[in-house]
Write a protein that holds these residues in place. Structure first.
Motif, PDB file in Angstrom:
ATOM      1  N   GLU A   1       2.074   0.768  -9.222  1.00  0.00           N
ATOM      2  CA  GLU A   1       1.959  -0.665  -9.536  1.00  0.00           C
ATOM      3  C   GLU A   1       2.598  -1.488  -8.415  1.00  0.00           C
ATOM      4  O   GLU A   1       3.615  -1.064  -7.839  1.00  0.00           O
ATOM      5  N   ASN A   2       2.019  -2.637  -8.114  1.00  0.00           N
ATOM      6  CA  ASN A   2       2.569  -3.485  -7.062  1.00  0.00           C
ATOM      7  C   ASN A   2       3.913  -4.055  -7.465  1.00  0.00           C
ATOM      8  O   ASN A   2       4.023  -4.773  -8.439  1.00  0.00           O
ATOM      9  N   LEU A   3       4.960  -3.654  -6.726  1.00  0.00           N
ATOM     10  CA  LEU A   3       6.297  -4.154  -7.009  1.00  0.00           C
ATOM     11  C   LEU A   3       6.792  -4.889  -5.769  1.00  0.00           C
ATOM     12  O   LEU A   3       6.442  -4.518  -4.647  1.00  0.00           O
ATOM     13  N   PRO A   4       7.616  -5.932  -5.963  1.00  0.00           N
ATOM     14  CA  PRO A   4       8.104  -6.656  -4.780  1.00  0.00           C
ATOM     15  C   PRO A   4       9.014  -5.770  -3.925  1.00  0.00           C
ATOM     16  O   PRO A   4       9.696  -4.889  -4.435  1.00  0.00           O
ATOM     17  N   GLY A   5       8.983  -5.989  -2.622  1.00  0.00           N
ATOM     18  CA  GLY A   5       9.851  -5.233  -1.703  1.00  0.00           C
ATOM     19  C   GLY A   5       9.204  -3.959  -1.213  1.00  0.00           C
ATOM     20  O   GLY A   5       8.063  -3.640  -1.534  1.00  0.00           O
ATOM     21  N   GLN A   6      10.009  -3.198  -0.420  1.00  0.00           N
ATOM     22  CA  GLN A   6       9.521  -1.958   0.189  1.00  0.00           C
ATOM     23  C   GLN A   6       9.526  -0.823  -0.838  1.00  0.00           C
ATOM     24  O   GLN A   6      10.253  -0.885  -1.831  1.00  0.00           O
ATOM     25  N   PRO A   7       8.733   0.234  -0.569  1.00  0.00           N
ATOM     26  CA  PRO A   7       8.747   1.368  -1.504  1.00  0.00           C
ATOM     27  C   PRO A   7      10.138   2.019  -1.585  1.00  0.00           C
ATOM     28  O   PRO A   7      10.799   2.182  -0.559  1.00  0.00           O
TER      29      PRO A   7
ATOM     30  N   GLY B   1       2.652  13.295   0.627  1.00  0.00           N
ATOM     31  CA  GLY B   1       1.818  14.387   1.135  1.00  0.00           C
ATOM     32  C   GLY B   1       0.773  14.850   0.137  1.00  0.00           C
ATOM     33  O   GLY B   1      -0.277  15.383   0.510  1.00  0.00           O
ATOM     34  N   SER B   2       1.057  14.651  -1.152  1.00  0.00           N
ATOM     35  CA  SER B   2       0.070  15.055  -2.155  1.00  0.00           C
ATOM     36  C   SER B   2      -0.885  13.906  -2.486  1.00  0.00           C
ATOM     37  O   SER B   2      -1.707  14.015  -3.406  1.00  0.00           O
ATOM     38  N   GLY B   3      -0.733  12.794  -1.766  1.00  0.00           N
ATOM     39  CA  GLY B   3      -1.692  11.691  -1.919  1.00  0.00           C
ATOM     40  C   GLY B   3      -1.305  10.642  -2.947  1.00  0.00           C
ATOM     41  O   GLY B   3      -2.136   9.824  -3.329  1.00  0.00           O
ATOM     42  N   TYR B   4      -0.053  10.641  -3.392  1.00  0.00           N
ATOM     43  CA  TYR B   4       0.378   9.641  -4.385  1.00  0.00           C
ATOM     44  C   TYR B   4       1.092   8.505  -3.650  1.00  0.00           C
ATOM     45  O   TYR B   4       2.203   8.661  -3.168  1.00  0.00           O
ATOM     46  N   LYS B   5       0.429   7.355  -3.550  1.00  0.00           N
ATOM     47  CA  LYS B   5       0.974   6.194  -2.818  1.00  0.00           C
ATOM     48  C   LYS B   5       1.837   5.363  -3.767  1.00  0.00           C
ATOM     49  O   LYS B   5       1.361   4.401  -4.376  1.00  0.00           O
ATOM     50  N   PHE B   6       3.066   5.727  -3.903  1.00  0.00           N
ATOM     51  CA  PHE B   6       3.957   5.063  -4.868  1.00  0.00           C
ATOM     52  C   PHE B   6       4.533   3.769  -4.309  1.00  0.00           C
ATOM     53  O   PHE B   6       4.599   3.575  -3.082  1.00  0.00           O
ATOM     54  N   THR B   7       4.999   2.938  -5.221  1.00  0.00           N
ATOM     55  CA  THR B   7       5.808   1.793  -4.806  1.00  0.00           C
ATOM     56  C   THR B   7       7.252   2.054  -5.233  1.00  0.00           C
ATOM     57  O   THR B   7       8.187   1.509  -4.661  1.00  0.00           O
ATOM     58  N   TYR B   8       7.381   2.918  -6.267  1.00  0.00           N
ATOM     59  CA  TYR B   8       8.710   3.314  -6.745  1.00  0.00           C
ATOM     60  C   TYR B   8       8.584   4.736  -7.277  1.00  0.00           C
ATOM     61  O   TYR B   8       7.653   5.046  -8.026  1.00  0.00           O
ATOM     62  N   ALA B   9       9.505   5.589  -6.852  1.00  0.00           N
ATOM     63  CA  ALA B   9       9.431   6.993  -7.305  1.00  0.00           C
ATOM     64  C   ALA B   9      10.834   7.546  -7.522  1.00  0.00           C
ATOM     65  O   ALA B   9      11.826   6.929  -7.107  1.00  0.00           O
TER      66      ALA B   9
END
Lengths: 52, 290
Positions: B185-191, B116-124
């Motif tokens: 960073e692009n990581l393999p698999g789903q977020p 919602g704050s605009g951070y498109k993570f791959t891992y969080a």
């Protein structure tokens, strides 16, 4: 081990030791037993007051 | 009733002091129960009067987090404005919905705030803390917990966002700390999101649909709480334990001097259990992590 668990173990040891000691001593009366139980209860309530 | 008999054993009957009798212990129990009930009533009737006011600094938390990461040879995490906002939104939502959890009762998830704050993570990941007095205590508590430590020392993270927000939770004033970690960073698999040591896959439809979140509105709280229930209970408990130990020692010395043997409960056992309680109180901290 969490402090609350240590305290509960200490209380159990305290109560078991008290009964064992006074039975062996033939000095186990209702008042003496009540003192141990109430003090154990007090200690538990004092600690639960800050942890819960 | 003679005043000295409250503190010292009776001079004729050698009965123990009133303040360490079973009747007195029963009164102490009732008083402490009453105190806790009183705190609950005040918290319900006058929210914010009771509580813990901490002196926690957001920048110091980031600095301490990076110190811990560097100790393990990990790269530091950089403060990210979007993650800061996500953390602030999360803290504000916890006060609004009055909950202490990673997932809101309304169904909001940790990733709702991050996305919602605009951070498109791959891992969080997310760490929470409340009721701490200082920044060092917060980071030490996270480091002492395996799951929080793993999150804090996760090599995948590049960014960090922290919010330190004061508010009223369950009737008591508190300082909430929300720590959000992430990488784009692009990581393999789903977020994935790491919460309480559990990795949760973010459903792809939720990931692609930016959740609508209201902007965090800081409601300024007037001053510090009137009473810190934790400090009050701790001080009162330690005071009572000290008084009882002093009276038990005095009882022992006086009866020994009089050369009297009394069939009674063991003073040493009482002092031992009171000692354990005092040590527990001295080592306690009101801070909680999640």
């Amino acid at each position: 081990m969490k402090p609350l668990n240590i305290l509960i173990i200490a209380i159990l040891i305290y109560l078991v030791w008290a009964i064992w000691h006074h039975r062996r001593d033939k000095s186990l009366t209702l008042v003496i037993l009540m003192e141990y139980i109430l003090l154990a209860g007090l200690v538990l309530i004092l600690i639960l007051g800050i942890y819960v | 009733m003679i005043f000295r008999n409250f503190f010292l054993p009776h001079k004729d009957t050698h009965k123990k002091a009133h303040l360490i009798s079973w009747e007195a212990i029963l009164i102490y129990i009732l008083l402490f129960i009453l105190l806790q009930v009183g705190f609950s009533i005040v918290g319900y009737a006058k929210p914010g009067v009771l509580g813990i006011s901490g002196d926690i600094d957001q920048k110091k938390l980031i600095e301490l987090t990076n110190v811990e990461r560097e100790k393990q040879g990990l790269p530091p995490v950089a403060e990210n404005a979007a993650l800061d906002q996500a953390a602030a939104l999360k803290a504000q939502n916890m006060f609004q919905e009055n909950y202490w959890a990673h997932f809101a009762p309304s169904g909001k998830t940790p990733w709702d705030f991050i996305l919602g704050s605009g951070y498109k993570f791959t891992y969080a990941g997310e760490n929470l803390a409340k009721n701490f007095y200082s920044s060092d205590e917060v980071v030490s508590a996270w480091m002492a917990s395996t799951t929080h430590r793993e999150n804090l020392l996760n090599p995948k993270y590049q960014d960090i966002g922290i919010a330190v927000v004061e508010g009223v939770l369950n009737g008591q004033k508190t300082t909430l700390v929300v720590q959000e970690f992430g990488t784009t960073e692009n990581l393999p698999g789903q977020p994935l999101v790491n919460v309480s040591g559990k990795q949760t896959v973010v459903p792809i439809q939720e990931y692609n649909q930016k959740p609508e979140l209201l902007a965090a509105v800081q409601t300024p709280l007037s001053g510090k709480p009137l009473l810190d229930p934790y400090s009050f209970s701790r001080t009162a408990s330690l005071g009572l334990i000290s008084l009882m130990v002093i009276l038990l020692v005095a009882d022992f010395i006086i009866l020994k001097k009089r050369g009297v043997f009394r069939i009674a409960s063991s003073r040493v056992a009482h002092m031992a259990i009171l000692g354990v309680a005092a040590a527990t109180l001295l080592n306690s901290n009101p801070g909680v992590i999640l």
